[in-house]
Design a protein around this motif. Sequence first.
Motif, PDB file in Angstrom:
ATOM      1  N   THR B   5       0.913  -1.052   0.409  1.00  0.00           N
ATOM      2  CA  THR B   5      -0.122  -0.397  -0.077  1.00  0.00           C
ATOM      3  C   THR B   5       0.697   0.956  -0.247  1.00  0.00           C
ATOM      4  O   THR B   5       2.179   1.314   0.917  1.00  0.00           O
ATOM      5  N   GLN B   6       0.351   2.381  -0.743  1.00  0.00           N
ATOM      6  CA  GLN B   6       0.916   3.582  -0.915  1.00  0.00           C
ATOM      7  C   GLN B   6       0.405   4.064  -0.316  1.00  0.00           C
ATOM      8  O   GLN B   6      -1.106   5.028  -0.886  1.00  0.00           O
ATOM      9  N   THR B   7       1.156   5.899   0.549  1.00  0.00           N
ATOM     10  CA  THR B   7       0.110   6.723   0.528  1.00  0.00           C
ATOM     11  C   THR B   7       0.631   7.884   0.571  1.00  0.00           C
ATOM     12  O   THR B   7       1.648   7.984   0.785  1.00  0.00           O
ATOM     13  N   PRO B   8       0.177   9.025   0.064  1.00  0.00           N
ATOM     14  CA  PRO B   8      -1.526   9.090  -0.434  1.00  0.00           C
ATOM     15  C   PRO B   8      -1.037   8.153  -2.391  1.00  0.00           C
ATOM     16  O   PRO B   8      -0.337   8.217  -3.061  1.00  0.00           O
ATOM     17  N   ARG B  15       6.588  24.330  -6.367  1.00  0.00           N
ATOM     18  CA  ARG B  15       7.932  24.019  -6.688  1.00  0.00           C
ATOM     19  C   ARG B  15       8.121  24.532  -5.292  1.00  0.00           C
ATOM     20  O   ARG B  15       7.682  25.701  -4.870  1.00  0.00           O
ATOM     21  N   GLY B  16       8.496  23.961  -5.115  1.00  0.00           N
ATOM     22  CA  GLY B  16      10.352  24.256  -3.586  1.00  0.00           C
ATOM     23  C   GLY B  16       9.173  23.504  -2.480  1.00  0.00           C
ATOM     24  O   GLY B  16      10.642  23.346  -1.271  1.00  0.00           O
ATOM     25  N   GLN B  17       8.858  23.170  -2.478  1.00  0.00           N
ATOM     26  CA  GLN B  17       8.339  22.736  -1.071  1.00  0.00           C
ATOM     27  C   GLN B  17       8.777  20.805  -1.284  1.00  0.00           C
ATOM     28  O   GLN B  17       9.138  20.761  -1.711  1.00  0.00           O
ATOM     29  N   GLN B  18       8.091  20.908   0.164  1.00  0.00           N
ATOM     30  CA  GLN B  18       8.722  19.222   0.232  1.00  0.00           C
ATOM     31  C   GLN B  18       7.529  18.204   0.395  1.00  0.00           C
ATOM     32  O   GLN B  18       6.546  18.683   1.053  1.00  0.00           O
ATOM     33  N   VAL B  19       7.962  16.955   0.376  1.00  0.00           N
ATOM     34  CA  VAL B  19       6.618  15.585   0.383  1.00  0.00           C
ATOM     35  C   VAL B  19       7.099  14.655   0.984  1.00  0.00           C
ATOM     36  O   VAL B  19       8.474  14.795   0.432  1.00  0.00           O
ATOM     37  N   THR B  20       6.382  13.753   1.666  1.00  0.00           N
ATOM     38  CA  THR B  20       6.738  12.635   1.827  1.00  0.00           C
ATOM     39  C   THR B  20       5.897  11.751   1.397  1.00  0.00           C
ATOM     40  O   THR B  20       4.985  12.119   1.602  1.00  0.00           O
ATOM     41  N   LEU B  21       6.382  10.564   0.880  1.00  0.00           N
ATOM     42  CA  LEU B  21       5.570   9.701   0.604  1.00  0.00           C
ATOM     43  C   LEU B  21       6.060   8.396   1.544  1.00  0.00           C
ATOM     44  O   LEU B  21       7.243   7.400   1.605  1.00  0.00           O
ATOM     45  N   ARG B  73       7.818  -0.459   7.489  1.00  0.00           N
ATOM     46  CA  ARG B  73       7.088   0.328   6.564  1.00  0.00           C
ATOM     47  C   ARG B  73       8.567   1.351   5.868  1.00  0.00           C
ATOM     48  O   ARG B  73       9.569   1.471   6.626  1.00  0.00           O
ATOM     49  N   SER B  74       8.231   1.955   4.846  1.00  0.00           N
ATOM     50  CA  SER B  74       8.986   3.247   4.495  1.00  0.00           C
ATOM     51  C   SER B  74       8.543   4.102   3.784  1.00  0.00           C
ATOM     52  O   SER B  74       7.802   4.423   3.509  1.00  0.00           O
ATOM     53  N   GLU B  75       9.474   5.804   4.330  1.00  0.00           N
ATOM     54  CA  GLU B  75       8.707   6.192   3.576  1.00  0.00           C
ATOM     55  C   GLU B  75       9.821   7.331   2.276  1.00  0.00           C
ATOM     56  O   GLU B  75      11.273   7.029   2.852  1.00  0.00           O
ATOM     57  N   MET B  76       9.310   8.309   1.334  1.00  0.00           N
ATOM     58  CA  MET B  76      11.059   8.551   0.954  1.00  0.00           C
ATOM     59  C   MET B  76      10.075   9.746   0.635  1.00  0.00           C
ATOM     60  O   MET B  76       8.915  10.559   0.874  1.00  0.00           O
ATOM     61  N   ASN B  77      11.330  11.305   0.893  1.00  0.00           N
ATOM     62  CA  ASN B  77      10.804  12.697   1.006  1.00  0.00           C
ATOM     63  C   ASN B  77      11.550  13.005  -0.491  1.00  0.00           C
ATOM     64  O   ASN B  77      12.891  12.449  -0.696  1.00  0.00           O
ATOM     65  N   VAL B  78      10.655  14.123  -0.710  1.00  0.00           N
ATOM     66  CA  VAL B  78      11.665  14.702  -2.216  1.00  0.00           C
ATOM     67  C   VAL B  78      11.375  16.207  -1.440  1.00  0.00           C
ATOM     68  O   VAL B  78      10.659  17.015  -0.971  1.00  0.00           O
ATOM     69  N   SER B  79      13.110  16.977  -1.179  1.00  0.00           N
ATOM     70  CA  SER B  79      12.767  18.143  -0.878  1.00  0.00           C
ATOM     71  C   SER B  79      13.113  19.153  -1.748  1.00  0.00           C
ATOM     72  O   SER B  79      13.221  18.836  -2.994  1.00  0.00           O
ATOM     73  N   THR B  80      12.981  20.549  -1.540  1.00  0.00           N
ATOM     74  CA  THR B  80      12.712  21.234  -2.440  1.00  0.00           C
ATOM     75  C   THR B  80      12.245  21.406  -4.183  1.00  0.00           C
ATOM     76  O   THR B  80      13.323  20.867  -5.161  1.00  0.00           O
ATOM     77  N   GLY B 106       3.514  -1.730  -4.819  1.00  0.00           N
ATOM     78  CA  GLY B 106       1.890  -1.173  -4.780  1.00  0.00           C
ATOM     79  C   GLY B 106       1.531   0.051  -6.304  1.00  0.00           C
ATOM     80  O   GLY B 106       2.412  -0.163  -6.974  1.00  0.00           O
ATOM     81  N   PRO B 107       0.405   0.651  -5.926  1.00  0.00           N
ATOM     82  CA  PRO B 107      -0.232   1.508  -6.770  1.00  0.00           C
ATOM     83  C   PRO B 107       0.567   2.738  -7.079  1.00  0.00           C
ATOM     84  O   PRO B 107       0.243   2.552  -8.278  1.00  0.00           O
ATOM     85  N   GLY B 108       1.360   2.936  -5.955  1.00  0.00           N
ATOM     86  CA  GLY B 108       2.059   3.842  -6.894  1.00  0.00           C
ATOM     87  C   GLY B 108       1.492   5.671  -6.341  1.00  0.00           C
ATOM     88  O   GLY B 108       0.387   5.439  -6.493  1.00  0.00           O
ATOM     89  N   THR B 109       2.185   6.273  -6.036  1.00  0.00           N
ATOM     90  CA  THR B 109       1.900   7.502  -5.307  1.00  0.00           C
ATOM     91  C   THR B 109       1.954   9.045  -6.960  1.00  0.00           C
ATOM     92  O   THR B 109       3.089   8.640  -7.049  1.00  0.00           O
ATOM     93  N   ARG B 110       0.815   9.530  -7.665  1.00  0.00           N
ATOM     94  CA  ARG B 110       1.363  10.412  -8.907  1.00  0.00           C
ATOM     95  C   ARG B 110       1.159  11.592  -7.832  1.00  0.00           C
ATOM     96  O   ARG B 110       0.796  12.449  -7.212  1.00  0.00           O
ATOM     97  N   LEU B 111       2.446  12.392  -8.615  1.00  0.00           N
ATOM     98  CA  LEU B 111       2.718  13.556  -7.858  1.00  0.00           C
ATOM     99  C   LEU B 111       3.093  14.692  -8.995  1.00  0.00           C
ATOM    100  O   LEU B 111       3.428  14.487 -10.102  1.00  0.00           O
TER     101      LEU B 111
END
Lengths: 112, 114
Positions: B5-8, B15-21, B73-80, B106-111
């Motif tokens: 499972t993947q969320t969200p 641009r410039g924000q960060q995100v955690t999957l 469980r794993s997380e990935m983060n993309v900054s900037t 998993g089904p993936g997260t579309r960013l």
Amino acid sequence: DQQVKQNSPSLSVQEGRISILNCDYTNSMFDYFLWYKKYPAEGPTFLISISSIKDKNEDGRFTVFLNKSAKHLSLHIVPSQPGDSAVYFCAASANTGNQFYFGTGTSLTVIP
Amino acid sequence: KAGVTQTPRYLIKTRGQQVTLSCSPISGHRSVSWYQQTPGQGLQFLFEYFSETQRNKGNFPGRFSGRQFSNSRSEMNVSTLELGDSALYLCASSPRPPHQETQYFGPGTRLLVL
């Protein structure tokens, strides 16, 4: 550097006929190969695998052939069905690494 | 068994924000790999974790990072974030490190980065 290549971006086949999807690789250390099918908006679904100690593996309508000397593998789907319409990816791994290398995919359309 | 499972599932950032999957592997799977899929590029390997340790990393800038927890469980983060980071991010799990193991996706997260 693309170590796994699927040179045909798309393929169309009539229902009931054979679909042949091809994959070439450059790294002679690759010794384990997978095929995945992917529908839009879904993750890839595992289809079939083959180890380099074999040259053929069958699972129902799906057969994978491996030609190590040519660094080539192919996926045969017989008979093709409309539900097989999807993007197919091949992937390869080597004992020296902890990752799979994927091709860019082939979009298969099975025409009813 | 429940799948990966993947969320969200969908995310819109600027641009410039960060995100955690987030990725939850199949129960009993201890290896998690992350991939980026963009049109025409296939699946590009980001990194692989096994037993909370990053064992391999793909050719991505340091803005891409990840971690794995004791429950696998794993997380990935993309900054900037940059516009080019718009992609489908896929997570895959296997019982052991990927070689000669089947990875289940998993089904993936579309960013989407605006």
